[in-house]
Scaffold this active site. Structure first.
Site, PDB file in Angstrom:
ATOM      1  N   ASP A 186       2.335   4.088   7.729  1.00 19.64           N
ATOM      2  CA  ASP A 186       1.761   4.944   6.689  1.00 19.64           C
ATOM      3  C   ASP A 186       1.788   6.424   7.063  1.00 19.64           C
ATOM      4  O   ASP A 186       0.933   7.202   6.629  1.00 19.64           O
ATOM      5  CB  ASP A 186       0.307   4.526   6.376  1.00 19.64           C
ATOM      6  CG  ASP A 186       0.243   3.094   5.893  1.00 19.64           C
ATOM      7  OD1 ASP A 186       1.220   2.638   5.274  1.00 19.64           O
ATOM      8  OD2 ASP A 186      -0.790   2.444   6.120  1.00 19.64           O
ATOM      9  N   LYS A 219       6.631   8.081   5.574  1.00 22.38           N
ATOM     10  CA  LYS A 219       8.088   7.885   5.667  1.00 22.38           C
ATOM     11  C   LYS A 219       8.743   7.953   4.290  1.00 22.38           C
ATOM     12  O   LYS A 219       9.815   8.540   4.126  1.00 22.38           O
ATOM     13  CB  LYS A 219       8.390   6.510   6.306  1.00 22.38           C
ATOM     14  CG  LYS A 219       7.848   6.376   7.712  1.00 22.38           C
ATOM     15  CD  LYS A 219       8.000   4.965   8.229  1.00 22.38           C
ATOM     16  CE  LYS A 219       7.108   3.948   7.566  1.00 22.38           C
ATOM     17  NZ  LYS A 219       5.675   4.105   7.807  1.00 22.38           N
ATOM     18  N   GLY A 222       4.472  -0.128   2.303  1.00 21.72           N
ATOM     19  CA  GLY A 222       4.146   0.533   1.036  1.00 21.72           C
ATOM     20  C   GLY A 222       4.487   1.993   1.218  1.00 21.72           C
ATOM     21  O   GLY A 222       3.803   2.708   1.957  1.00 21.72           O
ATOM     22  N   HIS A 223       5.585   2.431   0.627  1.00 27.17           N
ATOM     23  CA  HIS A 223       6.051   3.811   0.806  1.00 27.17           C
ATOM     24  C   HIS A 223       5.800   4.590  -0.479  1.00 27.17           C
ATOM     25  O   HIS A 223       6.373   4.273  -1.524  1.00 27.17           O
ATOM     26  CB  HIS A 223       7.542   3.817   1.181  1.00 27.17           C
ATOM     27  CG  HIS A 223       7.806   3.190   2.519  1.00 27.17           C
ATOM     28  ND1 HIS A 223       9.053   3.105   3.075  1.00 27.17           N
ATOM     29  CD2 HIS A 223       6.955   2.639   3.431  1.00 27.17           C
ATOM     30  CE1 HIS A 223       8.956   2.528   4.263  1.00 27.17           C
ATOM     31  NE2 HIS A 223       7.699   2.227   4.494  1.00 27.17           N
ATOM     32  N   GLN A 235       6.789   0.368   8.675  1.00 28.29           N
ATOM     33  CA  GLN A 235       5.719   0.304   9.682  1.00 28.29           C
ATOM     34  C   GLN A 235       5.836   1.495  10.638  1.00 28.29           C
ATOM     35  O   GLN A 235       6.362   2.527  10.246  1.00 28.29           O
ATOM     36  CB  GLN A 235       5.753  -1.040  10.446  1.00 28.29           C
ATOM     37  CG  GLN A 235       5.334  -2.249   9.605  1.00 28.29           C
ATOM     38  CD  GLN A 235       6.423  -2.776   8.706  1.00 28.29           C
ATOM     39  OE1 GLN A 235       7.497  -3.100   9.156  1.00 28.29           O
ATOM     40  NE2 GLN A 235       6.152  -2.876   7.416  1.00 28.29           N
ATOM     41  N   THR A 264       3.480  -5.975  14.014  1.00 29.44           N
ATOM     42  CA  THR A 264       4.217  -6.710  13.004  1.00 29.44           C
ATOM     43  C   THR A 264       5.310  -7.511  13.723  1.00 29.44           C
ATOM     44  O   THR A 264       5.369  -7.522  14.960  1.00 29.44           O
ATOM     45  CB  THR A 264       4.758  -5.771  11.899  1.00 29.44           C
ATOM     46  OG1 THR A 264       5.260  -6.582  10.831  1.00 29.44           O
ATOM     47  CG2 THR A 264       5.864  -4.847  12.416  1.00 29.44           C
TER      48      THR A 264
HETATM   49  P1  GDP Z   1       4.606   5.429   4.435  1.00 31.17           P
HETATM   50  O1  GDP Z   1       4.281   3.971   4.437  1.00 31.17           O
HETATM   51  O2  GDP Z   1       4.927   5.944   5.798  1.00 31.17           O
HETATM   52  O3  GDP Z   1       5.663   5.808   3.443  1.00 31.17           O
HETATM   53  O4  GDP Z   1       3.269   6.175   3.997  1.00 31.17           O
HETATM   54  P2  GDP Z   1       2.266   5.728   2.820  1.00 31.17           P
HETATM   55  O5  GDP Z   1       2.888   6.043   1.524  1.00 31.17           O
HETATM   56  O6  GDP Z   1       1.787   4.331   3.034  1.00 31.17           O
HETATM   57  O7  GDP Z   1       1.024   6.630   3.145  1.00 31.17           O
HETATM   58  C1  GDP Z   1       1.096   8.016   3.147  1.00 31.17           C
HETATM   59  C2  GDP Z   1       0.080   8.533   2.112  1.00 31.17           C
HETATM   60  O8  GDP Z   1      -0.110   9.908   2.306  1.00 31.17           O
HETATM   61  C3  GDP Z   1       0.566   8.381   0.680  1.00 31.17           C
HETATM   62  O9  GDP Z   1      -0.533   8.209  -0.164  1.00 31.17           O
HETATM   63  C4  GDP Z   1       1.252   9.724   0.428  1.00 31.17           C
HETATM   64  O10 GDP Z   1       1.298  10.054  -0.942  1.00 31.17           O
HETATM   65  C5  GDP Z   1       0.330  10.650   1.161  1.00 31.17           C
HETATM   66  N1  GDP Z   1       0.956  11.845   1.738  1.00 31.17           N
HETATM   67  C6  GDP Z   1       2.190  11.998   2.256  1.00 31.17           C
HETATM   68  N2  GDP Z   1       2.331  13.229   2.773  1.00 31.17           N
HETATM   69  C7  GDP Z   1       1.164  13.873   2.596  1.00 31.17           C
HETATM   70  C8  GDP Z   1       0.678  15.168   2.953  1.00 31.17           C
HETATM   71  O11 GDP Z   1       1.350  15.969   3.571  1.00 31.17           O
HETATM   72  N3  GDP Z   1      -0.609  15.459   2.583  1.00 31.17           N
HETATM   73  C9  GDP Z   1      -1.407  14.587   1.931  1.00 31.17           C
HETATM   74  N4  GDP Z   1      -2.634  14.958   1.634  1.00 31.17           N
HETATM   75  N5  GDP Z   1      -0.979  13.362   1.584  1.00 31.17           N
HETATM   76  C10 GDP Z   1       0.284  12.998   1.919  1.00 31.17           C
HETATM   77  P1  IMO Z   2       4.433   1.036   6.084  1.00 34.56           P
HETATM   78  O1  IMO Z   2       5.921   0.822   6.053  1.00 34.56           O
HETATM   79  C1  IMO Z   2       0.615   0.210   8.009  1.00 34.56           C
HETATM   80  C2  IMO Z   2       0.103  -3.760   9.757  1.00 34.56           C
HETATM   81  C3  IMO Z   2      -0.891  -4.705   9.118  1.00 34.56           C
HETATM   82  C4  IMO Z   2      -1.316  -5.523  10.319  1.00 34.56           C
HETATM   83  C5  IMO Z   2      -0.035  -5.651  11.125  1.00 34.56           C
HETATM   84  C6  IMO Z   2       0.739  -6.938  10.875  1.00 34.56           C
HETATM   85  O2  IMO Z   2       3.826   1.253   4.751  1.00 34.56           O
HETATM   86  O3  IMO Z   2       4.071   2.082   7.096  1.00 34.56           O
HETATM   87  P2  IMO Z   2       2.137  -7.926   8.848  1.00 34.56           P
HETATM   88  O4  IMO Z   2       1.840  -8.018   7.387  1.00 34.56           O
HETATM   89  O5  IMO Z   2       3.359  -7.155   9.185  1.00 34.56           O
HETATM   90  O6  IMO Z   2       2.115  -9.276   9.513  1.00 34.56           O
HETATM   91  O7  IMO Z   2       0.879  -7.130   9.462  1.00 34.56           O
HETATM   92  O8  IMO Z   2       0.778  -4.543  10.742  1.00 34.56           O
HETATM   93  N1  IMO Z   2       1.129  -3.232   8.847  1.00 34.56           N
HETATM   94  C7  IMO Z   2       1.158  -1.968   8.402  1.00 34.56           C
HETATM   95  N2  IMO Z   2       0.285  -0.959   8.587  1.00 34.56           N
HETATM   96  N3  IMO Z   2       1.748   0.411   7.319  1.00 34.56           N
HETATM   97  C8  IMO Z   2       2.649  -0.592   7.142  1.00 34.56           C
HETATM   98  O9  IMO Z   2       3.858  -0.385   6.572  1.00 34.56           O
HETATM   99  C9  IMO Z   2       2.348  -1.856   7.660  1.00 34.56           C
HETATM  100  N4  IMO Z   2       2.976  -3.056   7.660  1.00 34.56           N
HETATM  101  C10 IMO Z   2       2.231  -3.881   8.392  1.00 34.56           C
HETATM  102  O10 IMO Z   2      -1.962  -3.999   8.550  1.00 34.56           O
HETATM  103  O11 IMO Z   2      -2.235  -4.808  11.103  1.00 34.56           O
HETATM  104 MG    MG Z   3       2.711   2.701   3.864  1.00 39.68          MG
END
Ligand code: GDP
Ligand code: IMO
Ligand code: MG
Length: 421
Positions: free
Chosen positions: A12, A15, A39-40, A222, A237
């Site tokens: 998270d 990416k 979840g991107h 991840q 994971t």
């Molecule tokens: P990913 O899994 O690495 O793609 O990241 P996620 O989407 O799960 O989580 C990143 C969260 O931070 C999302 O809700 C984005 O919309 C938000 N986000 C990304 N960059 C920024 C930033 O620079 N500032 C803030 N406030 N939010 C951001």
């Molecule tokens: P993105 O790509 C954050 C975490 C889960 C759990 C562990 C194992 O959005 O960054 P799994 O379902 O893979 O067996 O879970 O890894 N986890 C993540 N945490 N971002 C993710 O993906 C994740 N994918 C799995 O919360 O602790």
């Molecule tokens: Mg994510």
């Protein structure tokens, strides 16, 4: 040439946002591991999208998107994701290619995930329950079914054999909270849906693209600290989230990799169980969660929050051979008098900057250094020079101590809220 973008923390990091931002520089974006546990999030033109299995280049019409062989795909979720994109006008069919060698997540993999977690009690991993672990277990156990198998006339027989194995395991775990027949209806419908999409020998496709001089962005899911080998095992994971996973997850040679772009947040978060040395279980942690809107993009779970962890960042940069850093969510730290950074750990009385092998069993005391905070709203700033001096100092210290240059600073979720340095 292949550039890699991957997370350096516990996932998270942002990416999706950066992959989408960089996509215009590439011909192909390819996911190399993970599945719908990811979840991107992407924000642009006032809209927000969350992608689980589909690469983050899907919104740009100049780019093809490959779901690589290292991915595990749940056809039901993939269908749902495709339909959502079609509903907003994305021509998914012409932009998405799916590896025949990507493994299929079956309904019983999801049940097994839930059964395994339930059997672990308070030692549970905190899995997203998307069936990731059981599907990778079947892959390495040489039992799995792959996307290409759905084209075989024997698919149903192979499916039934595997399901029988799974049902025995599920029974042994005393788990009965499921209705398989109900889950199978959308499952088989989704297989028919996917047969209409382009299923490819992705290793040939990508190597041919490389020969033609195409540019590929390999998008990780991840984060490095969730890597099956290098993460905080067993709270990880089930795939190699680190740069090594790119070659096995796409079938491309190591020599084709040009650079590795490492994404990290200006602080740390983790969702699910497992060690988190710089975690803040206090008002500051709550403030970071609120200001950073730290709730999972896939499961909605609140994320655990803490200060930036430099030993962990340094470790991830080392494992991945990171060439460039991208710092995310810098705006979230605005308004603080001081910003802390964990620079070392005290492990069983000894000071160390290494990630301890027994990180899950050790008592780790983080050692912090304080930096002067900044008050300005960073979300409106678009050039490095316009950033507050104390924030610039924070960036240069992180660069110096992690040994990598920060090339992009993100100051908000939107595509536009991005500062190249
Ligand atoms: P990913 O899994 O690495 O793609 O990241 P996620 O989407 O799960 O989580 C990143 C969260 O931070 C999302 O809700 C984005 O919309 C938000 N986000 C990304 N960059 C920024 C930033 O620079 N500032 C803030 N406030 N939010 C951001
Ligand atoms: P993105 O790509 C954050 C975490 C889960 C759990 C562990 C194992 O959005 O960054 P799994 O379902 O893979 O067996 O879970 O890894 N986890 C993540 N945490 N971002 C993710 O993906 C994740 N994918 C799995 O919360 O602790
Ligand atoms: Mg994510």
């Amino acid at each position: 040439m292949v550039d890699v973008i991957l997370g350096l923390q516990w996932g998270d990091e942002g990416k999706g946002k950066i992959a989408d931002y960089l996509t215009p520089q590439y011909d192909i974006v390819a996911r190399f591991q993970g599945g719908p546990n990811a979840g991107h999030s992407l924000h642009f033109n006032g809209q927000k999208f969350v992608l689980n299995t589909i690469p983050s280049g899907i919104f740009r019409d100049t780019c093809l998107n490959v779901i690589g062989n290292g991915v595990v795909a749940d056809p039901v979720r993939l269908q749902g994701e495709i339909e959502k994109l079609i509903a907003v006008g994305v021509d998914v069919k012409s932009r998405l290619l799916i590896s025949k060698k990507a493994h299929l997540i079956l309904p019983t993999h999801r049940i097994l995930d839930a059964a395994n977690e339930a059997s672990k009690g308070d030692k549970k991993i905190g899995s997203t329950l998307r069936g990731i672990g059981p599907t990778y277990m079947d892959k390495t156990g040489r039992n799995g079914l792959r996307i290409g198998d759905i084209l075989s006339p024997n698919f149903k027989n192979h499916y039934s054999e595997l399901v029988q194995k799974h049902l025995k395991l599920i029974q042994n775990l005393n788990y009965s909270d499921f209705d398989l027949a109900e889950m199978e209806i959308p499952f088989f419908a989704s297989l028919d849906f996917l047969k209409e999409y382009t299923l490819i020998d992705s290793e040939y496709y990508l190597n041919n693209a490389l020969k033609e001089g195409k540019k590929i962005l390999a998008e990780g899911a991840q984060g490095s600290l969730l890597d099956i080998d290098f993460g905080s095992y067993p709270f990880v994971t089930s795939s190699n989230t680190t740069a090594g996973g790119v070659c096995t997850g796409l079938g491309i040679p190591p020599g084709s990799i040009n650079k590795v772009i490492g994404i990290f947040k200006a602080y740390c978060t983790r969702v699910g169980s497992g060690p988190f040395p710089s975690e803040l279980n206090d008002d500051m942690g709550e403030q970071l969660r609120k200001q950073g809107n730290e709730f999972g993009a896939t499961t909605g779970r609140p994320r655990r929050t803490g200060w930036l962890d430099l030993p962990a960042l340094h470790y991830s940069a080392m494992i991945n051979g990171v060439n460039e850093l991208v710092m995310m969510k810098s705006d979230v730290l605005s308004g603080l008098d001081e910003v802390k950074v964990c620079t070392a750990y005290k492990v069983n009385g000894q000071i160390s900057t290494q990630m301890p092998f027994d990180i899950c069993d050790s008592i780790i005391e983080p050692i912090y250094e304080s930096f002067e905070g900044w008050k300005d709203d960073l979300t409106v700033i678009r050039t490095f020079d316009a950033l507050p001096v104390s924030f610039q100092n924070y960036c240069s210290e992180i660069s110096k101590r992690s040994g990598c240059k920060i090339n992009i600073i993100s100051v908000g979720p939107d595509r536009e809220e991005t500062i190249p340095c």
